[in-house]
Design a protein around this motif. Structure first.
Motif, PDB file in Angstrom:
ATOM      1  N   UNK A 378       0.834  -1.195   0.000  1.00 20.22           N
ATOM      2  CA  UNK A 378       0.000   0.000   0.000  1.00 20.22           C
ATOM      3  C   UNK A 378       0.867   1.243   0.000  1.00 20.22           C
ATOM      4  N   UNK A 379       0.417   2.246  -0.724  1.00 18.53           N
ATOM      5  CA  UNK A 379       1.079   3.549  -0.754  1.00 18.53           C
ATOM      6  C   UNK A 379       0.043   4.643  -0.596  1.00 18.53           C
ATOM      7  N   UNK A 380       0.528   5.833  -0.299  1.00 14.10           N
ATOM      8  CA  UNK A 380      -0.277   7.029  -0.264  1.00 14.10           C
ATOM      9  C   UNK A 380       0.149   7.931  -1.415  1.00 14.10           C
ATOM     10  N   UNK A 381      -0.575   9.027  -1.651  1.00 13.16           N
ATOM     11  CA  UNK A 381      -0.142  10.016  -2.636  1.00 13.16           C
ATOM     12  C   UNK A 381      -0.903  11.313  -2.409  1.00 13.16           C
ATOM     13  N   UNK A 382      -0.444  12.371  -3.070  1.00 14.28           N
ATOM     14  CA  UNK A 382      -1.093  13.676  -2.948  1.00 14.28           C
ATOM     15  C   UNK A 382      -0.917  14.450  -4.239  1.00 14.28           C
ATOM     16  N   UNK A 383      -1.792  15.419  -4.461  1.00 20.74           N
ATOM     17  CA  UNK A 383      -1.597  16.341  -5.562  1.00 20.74           C
ATOM     18  C   UNK A 383      -0.401  17.215  -5.223  1.00 20.74           C
ATOM     19  N   UNK A 384       0.456  17.474  -6.234  1.00 24.15           N
ATOM     20  CA  UNK A 384       1.741  18.106  -5.927  1.00 24.15           C
ATOM     21  C   UNK A 384       1.937  19.475  -6.540  1.00 24.15           C
ATOM     22  N   UNK A 385       1.169  19.843  -7.578  1.00 26.14           N
ATOM     23  CA  UNK A 385       1.424  21.109  -8.272  1.00 26.14           C
ATOM     24  C   UNK A 385       0.521  22.248  -7.820  1.00 26.14           C
ATOM     25  N   UNK A 386      -0.453  21.942  -6.955  1.00 27.95           N
ATOM     26  CA  UNK A 386      -1.384  22.970  -6.500  1.00 27.95           C
ATOM     27  C   UNK A 386      -2.155  22.422  -5.309  1.00 27.95           C
ATOM     28  N   UNK A 387      -2.878  23.301  -4.646  1.00 27.92           N
ATOM     29  CA  UNK A 387      -3.855  22.846  -3.663  1.00 27.92           C
ATOM     30  C   UNK A 387      -5.219  22.847  -4.335  1.00 27.92           C
TER      31      UNK A 387
END
Length: 475
Positions: A378-387
């Motif tokens: 399992x991994x996590x992730x997030x948007x990286x170029x903006x909120x």
């Protein structure tokens, strides 16, 4: 978790999020335990590492790319060095920390490890060559491998490595012969499988008897191996025993059982042969936080607990505690790195029961991170170029390869307004991602970019199609 034999759609609980993944109040929030120490969101909402933002990284180095927080890597290495030495200082004079190169190794990382005063564990001629290229001190190198070739053993002994970890009776004879031919005495440890089942995936549990590594305690194999080594005093010097119970482990109970059994054998060998074996290696396998479900121990907590185990079990055997060594790799490299991808397509898939999943396709995949497919990791992730102000959408991040199992992140909440061209970042990819990468579908492997004090530099360049085609031999 095992896939249902009739397919994933039939698996229990398919379609919804796992229990450990709550819907977030804010899809932009970063969980500090998952990210390198110098990662944050800047005023524009962009992911930033050590003063360099994700948009700049994508522009200057392309995507996908492995991004390493160099100071985070170094600080984790120092924590293991200092905290383990402090914990074991009164027990056996300290501890030797071998960075496990198999997690991720390149010449820059080998230099960092040497500069931070750690030892280095290698398990192939290629990894040894990396160490040699940077002049890593030979006496601080240990070499593993269940099937070391004659060339690899000879290279290790010529370089003067501090230890060879012996894995089979064939290898005992091979090392004795090569050492004799070279006129050297090989310092060796015997790898013991103590019959401990680490609570981890079966493919990364390495101390139960039915697997390829080491000598089993069952049937006296490990004891016989020690006798064989001791019978060759002109060619080999037995330093002690080695045990490794698995990977991604979150408590020390397995180490306690392993230490008890291996120290028992070490004491028996000493009594029977009138010798003292000065060293004991308890391996590594310390877990990291890939998602919110993981709660790893710190190096200080591990050190305190394991020092207590070694002192207690040595006293029970009536021996002086041997000098301890351990081999963290994932625990140093893993959290220090994230992988930066660009989104290519976003589509919703309707599931049975009115459920919906958003599939987010990125420009990498199982060629740069095979762990999800290989270990169901399992991994996590997030948007990286903006909120984003959008609500959360249950998403699956997938790659571009021709495999339905080409999954990077199985389940994560990403912004509902995610769109092609956005960047996403996956933390915890510093260990066993670049190291296990491939050229599947002839997709070139990403670069490794180190960031420190506002400056980013390539430490492993991006592979090109020309690199791949250069291996083809025309008729």
């Amino acid at each position: 978790m095992r896939a249902h034999e009739a397919g994933a759609l039939h698996a229990e609980g398919y379609g919804g999020p796992p229990q450990w993944l709550p819907s977030p109040r804010d899809v932009n929030e970063l969980m500090p335990q998952l990210w390198p120490g110098h990662v944050r969101r800047d005023e524009q909402g962009r992911l930033e590492v050590a003063g360099v933002d994700a948009v700049a990284l994508a522009r200057d180095f392309g995507t996908p790319a492995y991004v390493v927080d160099e100071d985070d890597f170094r600080s984790r290495a120092r924590a293991f060095r200092d905290d383990m030495n402090a914990a074991f200082g009164a027990v056996c004079g300290g501890a030797d920390i071998y960075y496990a190169g198999k997690a991720f190794l390149c010449t820059a990382v080998a230099q960092w490890v040497a500069q931070e005063g750690l030892f280095l564990d290698v398990c192939s001629g290629g990894e040894l060559a990396v160490a040699q290229r940077v002049g890593f001190p030979a006496e601080r190198i240990g070499m593993h491998g269940n099937n070391k070739s004659v060339a690899e053993i000879e290279a290790a002994l010529r370089y003067g490595v501090g230890r060879l970890v012996i894995d089979s009776f064939d290898e005992i004879e091979r090392v004795a012969r090569i050492a004799g031919d070279l006129g050297v005495v090989a310092p060796v440890m015997i790898r013991v499988t103590p019959g401990v089942e680490a609570h981890t995936h079966e493919f990364i549990a390495t101390a139960h008897e039915d697997q390829k590594f080491g000598f089993s305690l069952a049937g006296g194999q490990a004891y016989k191996a020690a006798e064989r080594v001791l019978a060759e005093p002109g060619a080999m010097r037995l330093l002690g025993l080695h045990s490794h119970i698995g990977s991604q482990i979150f408590d020390t109970s397995g180490f306690e059982v392993a230490a008890r059994r291996v120290l028992g054998l070490q004491a028996r060998i000493g009594r029977d042969h009138g010798i003292t074996l000065p060293e004991l290696d308890l391996g590594g396998g310390f877990g990291i936080a890939y998602t919110s479900e993981h709660h790893p121990l710190t190096a200080a907590q591990l050190g305190a607990q394991m020092a207590g185990i070694v002192e207690r079990e040595s006293r029970a055997e009536g021996i002086e505690p041997p000098r301890i060594s351990m081999e963290p790799g994932r625990a140093i490299a893993g959290p220090s790195t994230f992988t930066l991808y660009e989104v290519g397509t976003v589509k919703d898939v309707e599931l049975d029961g009115g459920l919906r999943r958003t599939y987010v396709s990125v420009d990498g995949g199982m060629s740069d991170n095979v762990r999800t497919a290989l270990y169901e990791a399992d991994y996590s992730c997030t948007i990286a170029n903006r909120s984003s102000e959008a609500g959360p959408a249950l998403s699956r991040v997938v790659g571009k390869h021709c495999e339905s199992g080409d999954i990077v992140v199985m389940d994560e909440y990403l912004p509902a307004d995610l769109t092609p061209g956005d960047l996403v970042a996956v933390p915890g990819t510093g260990a066993y991602c670049r190291a296990l990468s491939s050229q599947y579908n002839h997709v070139p492997r990403p670069p490794v970019v180190a960031v420190r004090d506002g400056r980013a530099r390539v430490i492993v360049r991006r592979e090109t199609v020309d690199d791949i085609l250069a291996l083809d031999v025309a008729d």
